[in-house]
Design a protein around this motif. Structure first.
Motif, PDB file in Angstrom:
ATOM      1  N   ARG A  30       0.828  -1.204   0.000  1.00 43.93           N
ATOM      2  CA  ARG A  30       0.000   0.000   0.000  1.00 43.93           C
ATOM      3  C   ARG A  30       0.866   1.260   0.000  1.00 43.93           C
ATOM      4  O   ARG A  30       0.622   2.206  -0.765  1.00 43.93           O
ATOM      5  CB  ARG A  30      -0.922  -0.008   1.225  1.00 43.93           C
ATOM      6  N   ALA A  31       1.900   1.292   0.837  1.00 43.25           N
ATOM      7  CA  ALA A  31       2.789   2.456   0.894  1.00 43.25           C
ATOM      8  C   ALA A  31       3.521   2.637  -0.433  1.00 43.25           C
ATOM      9  O   ALA A  31       3.700   3.759  -0.920  1.00 43.25           O
ATOM     10  CB  ALA A  31       3.779   2.301   2.042  1.00 43.25           C
ATOM     11  N   ALA A  32       3.989   1.527  -1.045  1.00 46.19           N
ATOM     12  CA  ALA A  32       4.685   1.617  -2.337  1.00 46.19           C
ATOM     13  C   ALA A  32       3.769   2.202  -3.403  1.00 46.19           C
ATOM     14  O   ALA A  32       4.203   3.038  -4.221  1.00 46.19           O
ATOM     15  CB  ALA A  32       5.175   0.232  -2.754  1.00 46.19           C
ATOM     16  N   GLU A  33       2.512   1.795  -3.426  1.00 47.29           N
ATOM     17  CA  GLU A  33       1.575   2.307  -4.420  1.00 47.29           C
ATOM     18  C   GLU A  33       1.350   3.807  -4.234  1.00 47.29           C
ATOM     19  O   GLU A  33       1.227   4.559  -5.208  1.00 47.29           O
ATOM     20  CB  GLU A  33       0.243   1.559  -4.337  1.00 47.29           C
ATOM     21  N   MET A  34       1.280   4.279  -2.983  1.00 43.69           N
ATOM     22  CA  MET A  34       1.091   5.706  -2.748  1.00 43.69           C
ATOM     23  C   MET A  34       2.292   6.505  -3.262  1.00 43.69           C
ATOM     24  O   MET A  34       2.140   7.571  -3.868  1.00 43.69           O
ATOM     25  CB  MET A  34       0.851   5.960  -1.256  1.00 43.69           C
TER      26      MET A  34
END
Length: 766
Positions: A601-605
């Motif tokens: 999730r953090a990588a996608e943001m």
């Protein structure tokens, strides 16, 4: 005046008792006339006169068919044959006409229409239905016409049955050389306009329908002044007679009602409502096929073809829907027929209607206001699925029944095929609400009408009134019990972990050991796919505690126990790669965490903020250990891992496997786009032995929290906080004093108190 009132009261009682007699005839519950008279000795003489008056009419029987057992009696209004002068009227008829009118007036007063006249009156009478035929075939001196009788192309052979409005004959249609059933208006050429209109309503409604389970209408019209229509002749017997022998097996009952429902859906799809479905209108031929008949109360939905007013209860009391029982004929829809289908299904399995009253009026009130009994409370051997199907059909509110008759037929077919039915039984809460609604005091407060309150509800009301004195003690006991439940430690503590090599597993393992030592309660750490996996399983009650990234801490049921540590977004690049800046990531395959992980999730943001969509830079899911391999077919040149600073995984990649960190220079801008992220710097001392410059590497990060459900017991949270912060504390954990400064978090009540006490102690020490 007093004598007049007493006389009027006596007449009212007589009318009600006679209506009860007619109803008993209708349901077949009458054992004998003498037994009924013995139950009402104060009115016995007047009742006997009414009964004898009906018997007296029976002397006008047909010469040619007086001994025919198939002819059905009738106690309805007298119809004199045409072309007969007033002087020829039999004096016995004149002397009893007013008494017979009492019966028909009672039917009209109650508002049942054809239900009483067709069922209660038509099946227990003594007038030959052939008096409706013209005088042409009467021989001199005969009291009635003889059969066979010619009616155009039809030769009437014998009487098959009599209803409230019509007589049905077995006839031979000469041109086609076939047996048919011919229905004629019972009052013959003296039929009124409304009677004729209703007769043709039935004919036209049935003529519109072509279905193997609906009795087909061949022709209708008028011959020699008599209205008639011919229809398919069905040998066999009606379902009412079948049920008189006892209930049917569940499967056979389901088959019959399924076929009837399919036929009724065909009628509904063509704009025809039946409005008088009952076992007596379901014929079963020798092969077992069902045929729906008697559309005498049919109504077209595309036009007001009903001849009844909106204030009349149209149908047969035991099988009519609540909206019909209330006289709301204008509100009758296809849902009303679905209710009747459920009542028929109930009757086929139990051999009795779902709701039965001592009188017709009481039956109507019960149908309108009382819930029917559960199917298996009457027949314990009934299938539970059929009980659910029946209950859905018999819902008081039309919107709660099956949407269409086809839906009902499909559910019955699923039952017959051993499949799962779509209907669901009422929830426990709904059943409790309905049960309480019948308590007299509750019904009075809510304005709900009741009739014949069940004994269980009456006893409950008496108990409630008695318990009012001890209610405060009960409430106090409940509060004490609730407090004890909240303070009960679980018998086993399950803590979520995370991906292999991550800080979630390490922190959860250390917390598990300390917590088990402190509480003596067995603790277990379960590996997971990370944040979102932890969240779902925590909500499902599979964990008591779980580390979760800040992006997933939301909802009304999740509560923060403590902030754990900061997680940094590590943008890792292979040393032999030509990637020197974030712009060079465009077009590169980037390894990210698996679905369900906070790292993914953090990588996608971050990638979204860098305008690197998946079509520009494809995402690659692979185990993190694979990144440490040198085979180019299974590796990638870039990876984004959101993990606690100092993790073993990143340490090995930086020091042993030739990776280095790529800075994110615009961390503030990324944090503004995604508030759960914040700008941070990974310092050189976080990964000793790596090539991180002294100034560190700029990036963004988030926070990992230890989370529980709102219902987590207080002692568990208190023990967890002490296990986190008391010596030996967990390395790398956000200090308790710093955690106490966090504002706006949905802390568990014990955590909020714990941090408030820390701040108060710090303030006092100063």
């Amino acid at each position: 005046m007093v004598e007049d009132l007493m006389a009027q009261s006596n007449e009212d009682d007589l009318d009600e008792i006679f209506a009860l007699y007619l109803s008993a005839c209708d349901t077949g519950e009458l054992t004998s006339r003498d037994d009924f008279l013995n139950q009402h000795p104060e009115h016995a003489d007047q009742l006997r006169e009414l009964m004898d008056a009906a018997d007296l009419i029976g002397t006008f029987s047909m010469a040619g068919s007086a001994s025919d057992e198939s002819s059905q009696p009738w106690t309805g209004p007298i119809t004199l044959p045409p072309n007969r002068s007033d002087n020829d009227e039999d004096p016995r008829l004149a002397s009893t006409a007013s008494q017979i009118d009492v019966q028909t007036d009672m039917a009209d007063t109650i508002g049942i229409g054809s239900a009483l006249s067709a069922d209660a009156l038509g099946e227990h009478s003594n007038v030959d239905p052939n008096l409706t035929l013209p005088m042409a075939n009467r021989s001199q001196g005969d009291s009635g016409p003889s059969l066979p009788y010619d009616l155009g192309d039809y030769q009437l052979l014998k009487v098959l049955g009599v209803g409230g409005m019509g007589v049905v004959y077995l006839a031979k249609q000469r041109d086609l050389d076939r047996l048919v059933a011919v229905k004629m208006i019972r009052s013959g050429m003296l039929a009124g306009q409304d009677e004729v209109k209703r007769f043709y309503t039935e004919a036209k409604a049935a003529a519109k329908l072509k279905h193997p389970n609906i009795v087909a209408v061949h022709q209708f019209g008028r011959r020699a002044g008599h209205h008639f229509f011919s229809m398919q002749y069905v040998e066999g017997e009606d379902l009412q007679k079948v049920l008189a022998k006892g209930p049917l097996p569940s499967r056979r009952a389901a088959e019959i009602v399924r076929d009837v429902a399919q036929a009724i859906h065909h009628a509904h799809s063509r704009g025809v409502l039946h409005r008088d479905l009952k076992p007596g209108n379901v014929l079963i031929d020798p092969s077992g096929q069902v045929h729906v008949t008697d559309f005498g109360l049919a109504k077209h939905t595309d036009a007001d073809s009903s001849v009844t007013g909106s204030g009349a209860a149209v149908g047969t009391p035991h099988y009519m829907a609540p909206e019909q029982a209330l006289g709301h004929s204008d509100r009758v829809t296809h849902h009303s027929d679905i209710y009747s289908l459920g009542a028929i299904l109930f009757a086929t399995i139990t051999s009795r209607p779902p709701i039965v009253g001592d009188t017709v009026m009481q039956t109507l009130l019960k149908v309108a206001h009382q819930p029917p009994p559960a199917l298996r409370s009457v027949n314990p051997e009934a299938d539970s699925d059929l009980e659910v199907i029946v209950a859905k059909c018999l819902e008081k509110q039309p919107k709660d029944r099956y949407k269409t008759a086809k839906n009902l037929a499909d559910d019955l077919n699923r039952f017959l095929c051993g499949q799962t039915i779509h209907a669901r039984s009422r929830s426990r809460a709904r059943k409790v609400i309905d049960w309480f609604g019948q308590v007299p005091v509750v019904a009075a407060v809510t304005g709900r009408q009741t009739s014949g309150t069940p004994i269980g509800q009456r006893r409950f009301q008496n108990g409630i009134l008695s318990a009012t004195l001890v209610l405060p003690l009960l409430l106090l006991g409940g509060l004490v019990w609730q407090q004890r439940a909240n303070n009960a430690m679980p018998t086993r503590i399950r803590i979520a972990g995370g991906l292999p090599g991550g800080l979630y597993n390490r922190v959860s393992e250390q917390l598990s050991k300390t917590l088990q030592s402190r509480t003596s309660v067995p603790c277990e750490v379960v590996p997971t796919n990370g944040t979102w996996d932890n969240r779902e399983r925590l909500l499902a009650g599979k964990f008591e505690l779980a580390p979760i990234q800040a992006t997933a801490v939301n909802g009304e049921t999740l509560r923060v126990v403590a902030p754990l540590f900061y997680e940094a977004v590590h943008v890792l690049i292979r040393d032999d790669s030509e990637i020197d800046s974030v712009e060079d990531l465009s077009g590169q395959r980037i390894a990210v965490g698996p679905h369900g992980s906070g790292s993914r999730r953090a990588a996608e943001m971050v990638l979204e903020s860098l305008a690197l969509s998946e079509s520009v830079s494809p995402r690659v899911e692979m185990p993190w250990d694979t990144l440490q391999e040198t085979n180019p077919e299974v590796s990638t040149e870039a990876a984004i891992i959101c993990i606690g600073v100092g993790s073993d995984l990143v340490t090995r990649m930086l020091t042993e496997h030739h990776w280095h960190l790529l800075p994110l220079p615009d961390g503030v801008s990324i944090a503004l786009q995604h508030p759960t992220l914040h700008a941070m710097t990974i310092t050189a001392d976080a990964y000793s032995g790596s090539s991180i410059p002294p100034a560190g590497v700029h990036t963004v990060g988030t926070t990992a929290f230890l989370v529980c459900r709102d219902s987590a017991p207080d002692p568990l949270i208190e023990s967890t906080l002490h296990s986190l912060y008391e010596e030996p504390s967990i390395a790398g954990l956000i200090p308790a004093r710093q955690a106490a400064e966090w504002q706006g978090l949905a802390f568990h009540r014990i955590s909020r108190r714990y941090y408030d006490d820390l701040e108060a102690a710090a303030a006092n020490s100063q």
